[in-house]
Design a protein around this motif. Structure first.
Motif, PDB file in Angstrom:
ATOM      1  N   GLN A  49       0.906  -1.265  -0.015  1.00 27.94           N
ATOM      2  CA  GLN A  49      -0.083   0.097   0.020  1.00 27.94           C
ATOM      3  C   GLN A  49       0.862   1.144   0.121  1.00 27.94           C
ATOM      4  OE1 GLN A  49      -2.404  -0.607   3.629  1.00 27.94           O
ATOM      5  NE2 GLN A  49      -3.814  -1.603   2.292  1.00 27.94           N
ATOM      6  N   ASN A  50       1.975   1.321   0.693  1.00 26.46           N
ATOM      7  CA  ASN A  50       2.694   2.431   0.885  1.00 26.46           C
ATOM      8  C   ASN A  50       3.387   2.646  -0.568  1.00 26.46           C
ATOM      9  OD1 ASN A  50       2.092   3.021   3.536  1.00 26.46           O
ATOM     10  ND2 ASN A  50       4.046   2.105   4.480  1.00 26.46           N
ATOM     11  N   ASP A  51       4.113   1.578  -0.896  1.00 24.81           N
ATOM     12  CA  ASP A  51       4.364   1.766  -2.519  1.00 24.81           C
ATOM     13  C   ASP A  51       3.468   2.537  -3.464  1.00 24.81           C
ATOM     14  OD1 ASP A  51       6.806   0.826  -1.546  1.00 24.81           O
ATOM     15  OD2 ASP A  51       6.675  -1.169  -2.550  1.00 24.81           O
ATOM     16  N   ALA A  52       2.296   1.852  -3.609  1.00 23.73           N
ATOM     17  CA  ALA A  52       1.259   2.518  -4.348  1.00 23.73           C
ATOM     18  C   ALA A  52       1.055   3.889  -4.187  1.00 23.73           C
ATOM     19  CB  ALA A  52      -0.039   1.790  -4.085  1.00 23.73           C
ATOM     20  N   PHE A  53       0.873   4.128  -2.818  1.00 30.31           N
ATOM     21  CA  PHE A  53       0.702   5.542  -2.362  1.00 30.31           C
ATOM     22  C   PHE A  53       1.794   6.413  -2.816  1.00 30.31           C
ATOM     23  CE2 PHE A  53       0.722   9.073   0.671  1.00 30.31           C
ATOM     24  CZ  PHE A  53      -0.538   9.688   0.433  1.00 30.31           C
ATOM     25  N   ARG A  54       2.975   6.116  -2.519  1.00 35.06           N
ATOM     26  CA  ARG A  54       4.145   6.748  -2.950  1.00 35.06           C
ATOM     27  C   ARG A  54       4.573   7.086  -4.533  1.00 35.06           C
ATOM     28  NH1 ARG A  54       9.169   5.011  -3.873  1.00 35.06           N
ATOM     29  NH2 ARG A  54       8.638   2.886  -3.284  1.00 35.06           N
ATOM     30  N   GLY A  58      -0.227  10.551  -3.662  1.00 37.62           N
ATOM     31  CA  GLY A  58      -1.468  10.923  -3.084  1.00 37.62           C
ATOM     32  C   GLY A  58      -2.465   9.936  -3.427  1.00 37.62           C
ATOM     33  N   GLN A  59      -3.943  10.172  -3.252  1.00 42.13           N
ATOM     34  CA  GLN A  59      -4.927   9.257  -3.555  1.00 42.13           C
ATOM     35  C   GLN A  59      -4.702   8.390  -4.681  1.00 42.13           C
ATOM     36  OE1 GLN A  59      -8.797  10.684  -2.270  1.00 42.13           O
ATOM     37  NE2 GLN A  59      -9.670   9.657  -4.132  1.00 42.13           N
ATOM     38  N   THR A  60      -4.926   7.160  -4.395  1.00 41.31           N
ATOM     39  CA  THR A  60      -4.664   6.054  -5.508  1.00 41.31           C
ATOM     40  C   THR A  60      -5.457   4.735  -5.119  1.00 41.31           C
ATOM     41  OG1 THR A  60      -3.153   5.109  -7.170  1.00 41.31           O
ATOM     42  CG2 THR A  60      -2.702   5.056  -4.607  1.00 41.31           C
ATOM     43  N   GLU A  61      -5.815   4.097  -6.058  1.00 42.15           N
ATOM     44  CA  GLU A  61      -6.754   2.861  -5.994  1.00 42.15           C
ATOM     45  C   GLU A  61      -5.616   1.631  -5.682  1.00 42.15           C
ATOM     46  OE1 GLU A  61      -9.960   2.564  -5.949  1.00 42.15           O
ATOM     47  OE2 GLU A  61      -9.938   4.566  -6.042  1.00 42.15           O
ATOM     48  N   TRP A  62      -5.990   1.008  -4.787  1.00 48.16           N
ATOM     49  CA  TRP A  62      -4.999  -0.516  -4.788  1.00 48.16           C
ATOM     50  C   TRP A  62      -6.055  -1.464  -4.356  1.00 48.16           C
ATOM     51  CZ3 TRP A  62      -4.315  -3.497  -0.303  1.00 48.16           C
ATOM     52  CH2 TRP A  62      -3.444  -4.374  -0.336  1.00 48.16           C
ATOM     53  N   GLY A  64      -8.546  -2.345  -5.713  1.00 46.54           N
ATOM     54  CA  GLY A  64     -10.188  -1.994  -5.868  1.00 46.54           C
ATOM     55  C   GLY A  64     -10.596  -0.993  -4.465  1.00 46.54           C
ATOM     56  N   GLU A  65      -9.536  -0.707  -3.796  1.00 46.11           N
ATOM     57  CA  GLU A  65      -9.887   0.258  -2.769  1.00 46.11           C
ATOM     58  C   GLU A  65      -9.072   1.234  -2.750  1.00 46.11           C
ATOM     59  OE1 GLU A  65     -10.875  -1.420   1.265  1.00 46.11           O
ATOM     60  OE2 GLU A  65      -9.679  -3.317   0.534  1.00 46.11           O
ATOM     61  N   THR A  66      -9.487   2.624  -2.165  1.00 51.82           N
ATOM     62  CA  THR A  66      -9.014   3.722  -2.343  1.00 51.82           C
ATOM     63  C   THR A  66      -7.900   4.062  -1.219  1.00 51.82           C
ATOM     64  OG1 THR A  66     -10.878   4.712  -3.417  1.00 51.82           O
ATOM     65  CG2 THR A  66      -9.433   6.411  -2.503  1.00 51.82           C
ATOM     66  N   LEU A  67      -6.654   4.259  -1.476  1.00 56.76           N
ATOM     67  CA  LEU A  67      -5.556   4.601  -0.363  1.00 56.76           C
ATOM     68  C   LEU A  67      -5.672   6.325  -0.438  1.00 56.76           C
ATOM     69  CD1 LEU A  67      -2.667   2.492  -1.406  1.00 56.76           C
ATOM     70  CD2 LEU A  67      -4.517   2.140   0.376  1.00 56.76           C
ATOM     71  N   ARG A  68      -5.890   6.838   0.536  1.00 54.37           N
ATOM     72  CA  ARG A  68      -6.001   8.220   0.930  1.00 54.37           C
ATOM     73  C   ARG A  68      -4.983   8.676   1.691  1.00 54.37           C
ATOM     74  NH1 ARG A  68     -10.775   8.705   4.314  1.00 54.37           N
ATOM     75  NH2 ARG A  68     -10.032   6.749   5.076  1.00 54.37           N
ATOM     76  N   GLY A  69      -4.678  10.152   1.454  1.00 56.61           N
ATOM     77  CA  GLY A  69      -3.694  10.711   2.143  1.00 56.61           C
ATOM     78  C   GLY A  69      -3.176  12.027   1.730  1.00 56.61           C
ATOM     79  N   ARG A  70      -1.957  12.428   2.066  1.00 57.30           N
ATOM     80  CA  ARG A  70      -1.278  13.700   1.388  1.00 57.30           C
ATOM     81  C   ARG A  70       0.112  13.718   1.570  1.00 57.30           C
ATOM     82  NH1 ARG A  70      -4.071  15.302   5.914  1.00 57.30           N
ATOM     83  NH2 ARG A  70      -2.929  16.359   7.774  1.00 57.30           N
ATOM     84  N   VAL A  71       0.631  14.524   0.816  1.00 63.49           N
ATOM     85  CA  VAL A  71       2.274  14.775   0.908  1.00 63.49           C
ATOM     86  C   VAL A  71       2.553  15.988   1.408  1.00 63.49           C
ATOM     87  CG1 VAL A  71       4.279  15.162  -0.406  1.00 63.49           C
ATOM     88  CG2 VAL A  71       2.479  13.344  -1.011  1.00 63.49           C
ATOM     89  N   VAL A  72       3.318  16.058   2.512  1.00 61.42           N
ATOM     90  CA  VAL A  72       3.582  17.406   3.033  1.00 61.42           C
ATOM     91  C   VAL A  72       5.417  17.496   2.700  1.00 61.42           C
ATOM     92  CG1 VAL A  72       4.225  18.469   5.227  1.00 61.42           C
ATOM     93  CG2 VAL A  72       2.068  16.979   4.843  1.00 61.42           C
ATOM     94  N   ILE A 149      -5.535   6.875   6.828  1.00 57.02           N
ATOM     95  CA  ILE A 149      -4.858   7.768   5.751  1.00 57.02           C
ATOM     96  C   ILE A 149      -3.154   7.755   6.100  1.00 57.02           C
ATOM     97  CG2 ILE A 149      -6.941   9.212   5.801  1.00 57.02           C
ATOM     98  CD1 ILE A 149      -5.322  11.364   7.702  1.00 57.02           C
ATOM     99  N   ARG A 150      -2.723   8.260   4.796  1.00 53.43           N
ATOM    100  CA  ARG A 150      -1.121   8.164   4.959  1.00 53.43           C
ATOM    101  C   ARG A 150      -0.589   9.594   4.762  1.00 53.43           C
ATOM    102  NH1 ARG A 150      -2.531   3.191   3.578  1.00 53.43           N
ATOM    103  NH2 ARG A 150      -0.919   1.916   3.888  1.00 53.43           N
ATOM    104  N   ILE A 151       0.426   9.944   5.572  1.00 54.86           N
ATOM    105  CA  ILE A 151       0.802  11.246   5.236  1.00 54.86           C
ATOM    106  C   ILE A 151       2.547  10.799   5.042  1.00 54.86           C
ATOM    107  CG2 ILE A 151       1.633  13.499   6.491  1.00 54.86           C
ATOM    108  CD1 ILE A 151      -1.461  13.024   6.325  1.00 54.86           C
TER     109      ILE A 151
END
Length: 160
Positions: A49-54, A58-62, A64-72, A149-151
């Motif tokens: 999941q972290n690899d997909a988000f990175r 930002g938000q992406t599908e993994w 069939g589910e949505t990985l949410r978060g933001r980049v700071v 959520i991922r930050i």
């Protein structure tokens, strides 16, 4: 029935209810093998999941589910200019040299890529932290995208 494995001789013993104090073969220390394997499986899911988000930054599908978060992005990164910010974000997105904070458990939550900048190369850090949907604490089930959520924070080493 719970499986325990000896840290010293790697022998496995199965017990019902009572945790053994030591290995029956060599008297070495034992650990709960079932719990360890479950934790490692969970870490591999979080890592994917972290690899997909990175990769999406930002938000992406993994699966069939949505990985949410933001980049700071910290002030130190921004101070180097928009071209550096773009290059740093690109390195975060494509960096294969991913580490784990506390060992090799597979959560793939930290990296230290080098970013070319003019005549120098600048080391940056990125870190992914998992929070509940309110952003206040860790989620109950870290592998559940509905409650996580991922930050992703991007900084210079002296800002970490």
């Amino acid at each position: 029935m719970t499986r325990y494995q000896c840290i010293s001789c790697e022998a496995i013993q199965i017990t019902a209810g009572i945790r053994p104090d030591a290995c029956r073969h060599c008297a070495g220390p034992v650990f709960d093998l079932d719990r360890y394997e479950a934790a490692m499986a969970e870490a591999r899911i979080i890592g994917a999941q972290n690899d997909a988000f990175r990769a999406a930054l930002g938000q992406t599908e993994w699966q069939g589910e949505t990985l949410r978060g933001r980049v700071v992005v910290t002030r130190g990164i921004v101070a180097r200019g928009p071209d550096f910010v773009d290059a740093a974000l690109d390195r975060v997105r494509t960096n294969a040299a991913v580490m784990d904070d506390h060992g090799t458990d597979g959560v793939r939550s930290f990296g230290m890529p080098d970013v070319p900048h003019g005549d120098e190369t600048v080391r940056i850090y990125w870190k992914i932290d998992l929070y509940d949907t309110d952003g206040l604490m860790g989620p109950e089930v870290e592998t559940d995208p509905a409650q996580t959520i991922r930050i992703l924070t991007l900084c210079l080493p002296d800002e970490y």
